[in-house]
Motif scaffolding. Structure first.
Motif, PDB file in Angstrom:
ATOM      1  N   MET A   1       0.496  -1.046   0.247  1.00  0.00           N
ATOM      2  CA  MET A   1       0.194   0.157   0.123  1.00  0.00           C
ATOM      3  C   MET A   1       0.922   1.158   0.040  1.00  0.00           C
ATOM      4  SD  MET A   1      -3.183   0.773   2.648  1.00  0.00           S
ATOM      5  CE  MET A   1      -4.356   0.863   1.648  1.00  0.00           C
ATOM      6  N   ALA A   2       2.312   0.744  -0.404  1.00  0.00           N
ATOM      7  CA  ALA A   2       3.437   2.575   0.158  1.00  0.00           C
ATOM      8  C   ALA A   2       2.829   3.424  -1.195  1.00  0.00           C
ATOM      9  CB  ALA A   2       4.493   1.606  -0.784  1.00  0.00           C
ATOM     10  N   GLY A   3       2.228   3.245  -2.240  1.00  0.00           N
ATOM     11  CA  GLY A   3       1.530   4.031  -3.468  1.00  0.00           C
ATOM     12  C   GLY A   3       0.175   5.088  -3.030  1.00  0.00           C
ATOM     13  N   TYR A   4      -0.412   4.316  -2.295  1.00  0.00           N
ATOM     14  CA  TYR A   4      -1.437   4.450  -2.446  1.00  0.00           C
ATOM     15  C   TYR A   4      -2.060   5.120  -0.462  1.00  0.00           C
ATOM     16  CZ  TYR A   4      -2.185   2.944  -7.326  1.00  0.00           C
ATOM     17  OH  TYR A   4      -1.391   3.704  -8.777  1.00  0.00           O
ATOM     18  N   GLY A   5      -0.864   4.211   0.364  1.00  0.00           N
ATOM     19  CA  GLY A   5      -1.370   4.702   1.806  1.00  0.00           C
ATOM     20  C   GLY A   5      -2.079   6.075   2.057  1.00  0.00           C
ATOM     21  N   SER A   6      -1.616   7.168   1.059  1.00  0.00           N
ATOM     22  CA  SER A   6      -1.691   8.590   1.262  1.00  0.00           C
ATOM     23  C   SER A   6      -3.375   8.439   1.469  1.00  0.00           C
ATOM     24  CB  SER A   6      -0.865  10.016   0.989  1.00  0.00           C
ATOM     25  OG  SER A   6      -0.813   8.798  -0.323  1.00  0.00           O
ATOM     26  N   LYS A   7      -3.898   7.541  -0.157  1.00  0.00           N
ATOM     27  CA  LYS A   7      -5.420   8.490  -0.563  1.00  0.00           C
ATOM     28  C   LYS A   7      -5.652   7.519   0.365  1.00  0.00           C
ATOM     29  CE  LYS A   7      -4.296   8.453  -5.416  1.00  0.00           C
ATOM     30  NZ  LYS A   7      -4.722   7.995  -6.124  1.00  0.00           N
ATOM     31  N   PHE A   8      -5.504   6.483   1.316  1.00  0.00           N
ATOM     32  CA  PHE A   8      -6.356   6.024   2.065  1.00  0.00           C
ATOM     33  C   PHE A   8      -6.761   6.495   3.610  1.00  0.00           C
ATOM     34  CE2 PHE A   8      -5.866   3.527   6.167  1.00  0.00           C
ATOM     35  CZ  PHE A   8      -6.602   2.716   6.879  1.00  0.00           C
ATOM     36  N   ARG A   9      -4.867   7.380   3.798  1.00  0.00           N
ATOM     37  CA  ARG A   9      -4.999   7.838   5.001  1.00  0.00           C
ATOM     38  C   ARG A   9      -5.345   9.358   4.883  1.00  0.00           C
ATOM     39  NH1 ARG A   9       0.466   6.056   4.764  1.00  0.00           N
ATOM     40  NH2 ARG A   9       0.940   8.037   3.766  1.00  0.00           N
ATOM     41  N   LYS A  10      -6.084   9.661   3.466  1.00  0.00           N
ATOM     42  CA  LYS A  10      -7.026  10.846   3.331  1.00  0.00           C
ATOM     43  C   LYS A  10      -8.100  10.646   3.399  1.00  0.00           C
ATOM     44  CE  LYS A  10      -8.150  14.810   0.332  1.00  0.00           C
ATOM     45  NZ  LYS A  10      -8.001  15.339  -0.470  1.00  0.00           N
ATOM     46  N   LEU A  11      -8.931   9.436   2.950  1.00  0.00           N
ATOM     47  CA  LEU A  11     -10.310   8.924   3.654  1.00  0.00           C
ATOM     48  C   LEU A  11     -10.226   8.959   4.883  1.00  0.00           C
ATOM     49  CD1 LEU A  11     -12.724   8.329   2.248  1.00  0.00           C
ATOM     50  CD2 LEU A  11     -11.716   5.880   1.629  1.00  0.00           C
ATOM     51  N   ALA A  29      -1.631  -4.304   3.523  1.00  0.00           N
ATOM     52  CA  ALA A  29      -1.151  -4.330   1.468  1.00  0.00           C
ATOM     53  C   ALA A  29      -1.603  -5.285   1.725  1.00  0.00           C
ATOM     54  CB  ALA A  29       0.149  -4.127   2.390  1.00  0.00           C
ATOM     55  N   THR A  30      -1.033  -5.172   0.140  1.00  0.00           N
ATOM     56  CA  THR A  30      -1.704  -6.684  -1.046  1.00  0.00           C
ATOM     57  C   THR A  30      -0.410  -6.297  -1.849  1.00  0.00           C
ATOM     58  OG1 THR A  30      -3.220  -5.041  -2.631  1.00  0.00           O
ATOM     59  CG2 THR A  30      -4.093  -6.466  -1.025  1.00  0.00           C
ATOM     60  N   PRO A  31       1.007  -7.340  -1.401  1.00  0.00           N
ATOM     61  CA  PRO A  31       1.317  -7.260  -2.229  1.00  0.00           C
ATOM     62  C   PRO A  31       1.302  -7.563  -4.046  1.00  0.00           C
ATOM     63  CG  PRO A  31       1.618  -9.005  -0.124  1.00  0.00           C
ATOM     64  CD  PRO A  31      -0.124  -8.658  -0.777  1.00  0.00           C
ATOM     65  N   VAL A  33       0.379  -6.374  -6.213  1.00  0.00           N
ATOM     66  CA  VAL A  33      -1.083  -5.771  -6.868  1.00  0.00           C
ATOM     67  C   VAL A  33      -1.406  -4.372  -6.327  1.00  0.00           C
ATOM     68  CG1 VAL A  33      -2.212  -7.739  -7.326  1.00  0.00           C
ATOM     69  CG2 VAL A  33      -2.965  -6.819  -4.977  1.00  0.00           C
ATOM     70  N   THR A  34      -1.819  -3.383  -6.490  1.00  0.00           N
ATOM     71  CA  THR A  34      -1.680  -2.207  -6.393  1.00  0.00           C
ATOM     72  C   THR A  34      -3.224  -1.771  -5.553  1.00  0.00           C
ATOM     73  OG1 THR A  34      -3.649  -1.573  -7.707  1.00  0.00           O
ATOM     74  CG2 THR A  34      -1.405  -1.261  -8.656  1.00  0.00           C
ATOM     75  N   GLY A  35      -3.522  -3.201  -5.143  1.00  0.00           N
ATOM     76  CA  GLY A  35      -4.833  -3.322  -3.888  1.00  0.00           C
ATOM     77  C   GLY A  35      -5.993  -3.682  -4.101  1.00  0.00           C
ATOM     78  N   TYR A  36      -6.385  -3.691  -3.055  1.00  0.00           N
ATOM     79  CA  TYR A  36      -7.913  -3.621  -2.814  1.00  0.00           C
ATOM     80  C   TYR A  36      -8.453  -3.013  -2.351  1.00  0.00           C
ATOM     81  CZ  TYR A  36      -6.689  -8.343  -5.094  1.00  0.00           C
ATOM     82  OH  TYR A  36      -5.653  -9.276  -5.810  1.00  0.00           O
ATOM     83  N   PHE A  37      -8.493  -1.795  -2.589  1.00  0.00           N
ATOM     84  CA  PHE A  37      -9.392  -0.586  -2.021  1.00  0.00           C
ATOM     85  C   PHE A  37     -10.953  -1.052  -1.085  1.00  0.00           C
ATOM     86  CE2 PHE A  37     -10.611   3.730  -1.171  1.00  0.00           C
ATOM     87  CZ  PHE A  37      -8.841   4.193  -0.139  1.00  0.00           C
ATOM     88  N   GLU A  38     -10.646  -1.208  -0.283  1.00  0.00           N
ATOM     89  CA  GLU A  38     -12.383  -1.542  -0.642  1.00  0.00           C
ATOM     90  C   GLU A  38     -12.985  -1.042   1.095  1.00  0.00           C
ATOM     91  OE1 GLU A  38     -12.428  -5.519  -0.200  1.00  0.00           O
ATOM     92  OE2 GLU A  38     -12.993  -5.511  -2.878  1.00  0.00           O
ATOM     93  N   VAL A  39     -14.104  -0.602   0.833  1.00  0.00           N
ATOM     94  CA  VAL A  39     -14.798  -0.420   2.230  1.00  0.00           C
ATOM     95  C   VAL A  39     -15.756  -0.962   2.550  1.00  0.00           C
ATOM     96  CG1 VAL A  39     -15.452   2.078   3.369  1.00  0.00           C
ATOM     97  CG2 VAL A  39     -14.042   2.246   1.816  1.00  0.00           C
ATOM     98  N   ASN A  40     -16.035  -1.875   3.389  1.00  0.00           N
ATOM     99  CA  ASN A  40     -17.276  -2.102   4.533  1.00  0.00           C
ATOM    100  C   ASN A  40     -17.557  -1.144   5.753  1.00  0.00           C
ATOM    101  OD1 ASN A  40     -16.838  -4.975   2.912  1.00  0.00           O
ATOM    102  ND2 ASN A  40     -14.777  -4.273   3.466  1.00  0.00           N
TER     103      ASN A  40
END
Length: 75
Positions: A1-11, A29-31, A33-40
């Protein structure tokens, strides 16, 4: 989640500000792949990058999540 961690933290920060002390927000994190950005919310998937929703990059997407949280909390 290194590349998209900041987006997650902002949300996460936005949602925590809107729903103080009512949410348990986590990530995984999902090694390779770019991640499974999901909200439950209340065991219901309300947003999924993998299923075509993309990142939460618009007010419409954000409001969908907020509405689901209100519904789950009975607000």
């Amino acid at each position: 989640m290194a590349g998209y961690g900041s987006k997650f933290r902002k949300l996460a920060e936005q949602l925590e500000a809107e729903f103080p002390n009512k949410l348990d927000i986590s990530s995984m994190a999902t090694p390779n792949v770019t991640g499974y950005f999901e909200v439950n919310v209340a065991d219901k998937l309300v947003h999924s990058k993998k299923n075509g929703d993309g990142y939460v990059d618009s007010e419409k997407k954000y409001n969908k999540i907020v509405d689901a949280i209100h519904d789950a909390l009975g607000d």
